[in-house]
Design an enzyme around this catalytic site. Sequence first.
Site, PDB file in Angstrom:
ATOM      1  CD  GLU A 249     -69.235 -23.082  18.992  1.00 40.86           C
ATOM      2  OE1 GLU A 249     -68.183 -22.394  18.958  1.00 40.86           O
ATOM      3  OE2 GLU A 249     -69.984 -23.237  18.018  1.00 40.86           O
TER       4      GLU A 249
ATOM      5  CD  GLU B 285     -67.476 -28.750  14.332  1.00 44.89           C
ATOM      6  OE1 GLU B 285     -68.280 -28.300  15.173  1.00 44.89           O
ATOM      7  OE2 GLU B 285     -67.401 -28.314  13.163  1.00 44.89           O
TER       8      GLU B 285
HETATM    9  O1  KIV Z   1     -74.081 -25.294  14.581  1.00 49.43           O
HETATM   10  C1  KIV Z   1     -74.074 -26.519  14.331  1.00 49.43           C
HETATM   11  O2  KIV Z   1     -74.714 -27.010  13.399  1.00 49.43           O
HETATM   12  C2  KIV Z   1     -73.273 -27.373  15.199  1.00 49.43           C
HETATM   13  C3  KIV Z   1     -73.055 -28.797  14.764  1.00 49.43           C
HETATM   14  C4  KIV Z   1     -72.277 -28.866  13.537  1.00 49.43           C
HETATM   15  C5  KIV Z   1     -72.506 -29.627  15.847  1.00 49.43           C
HETATM   16  O3  KIV Z   1     -72.795 -26.935  16.201  1.00 49.43           O
END
Ligand code: KIV
Length: 277
Positions: free
Chosen positions: A114, A181
């Site tokens: 991220e 997201e």
């Molecule tokens: O952790 C997760 O499931 C994610 C998705 C929602 C993209 O990062």
Amino acid sequence: MKKLTIPDIIKRKGGEKLTVLTAYDASFARLLDAAGIDILLVGDSLGNVLLGYESTVPVTMEEMLHHARAVRRGSSAFVVADMPFLSYQISVEDAVRNAGRFYKEAGSDAVKLEGGAEVCDAVRAIVRAGMAVMGHIGLTPQTAANLGGYKVQGKDADSARRLLADAKALAEAGVFALVMECIPDKLAEVITASIAVPTIGIGAGPACDGQVLVTHDLLGMFDKFVPRFVKGYASLAPQIKDAVSAFRDEVRSGSYPDAEHSFAMQLDVDKLFGEKG
Ligand code: KIV
């Protein structure tokens, strides 16, 4: 289904939409694979969905590896493993070492991390070491507290510009795909048109090159909190509760197990053990 390669995934830019779903264990991985899902994501959302944490922050490398290995055992699809909080932020060396653990110890095909421009050094180093990275911008749950909570991102001019710049920086750093997201649909469309790698939306509208959801949300199995962008394709939580209650009632009443679900003894028990046993 044949496992996709990184070039296959990149070629899908602007073509047939990519389907991505979370998988945390071998049995779900097998089902998603059989249904023809392109990419299985071992998301750190497993912290909320499976482990009962309030956020993804406490999730550890060992927990992620444990689930990534299970998914690999259940599926031959392309598997992306989420790098948990603080497994890539402390140093670039740490980021490469931890990404490598998913490859070497869990057989993953790529890692996801991220962040925007601030993680580009880590992305470059992991890619230089021969591994593949999926980016993730917008609402980034590991740092949601800094973003004011689980809120739509990129609504004002500054943050929209920053997200576009982050997407371009990540693409330049070498990500093969980018999760976006909770951002407005038009911003997702602009970003999708601005980078050469596929965008994968979650709450980012229909213009993205693919879509990802948490499988437990899609199946209606995780009813603690359901984000607005989730479409429930099934409602399994009530069905599971009903099935479990029926089991409880039948065991208590003695109607389960019946003859059909028991093994009949072929020998004469009285002869074998005597009348009193
Ligand atoms: O952790 C997760 O499931 C994610 C998705 C929602 C993209 O990062």
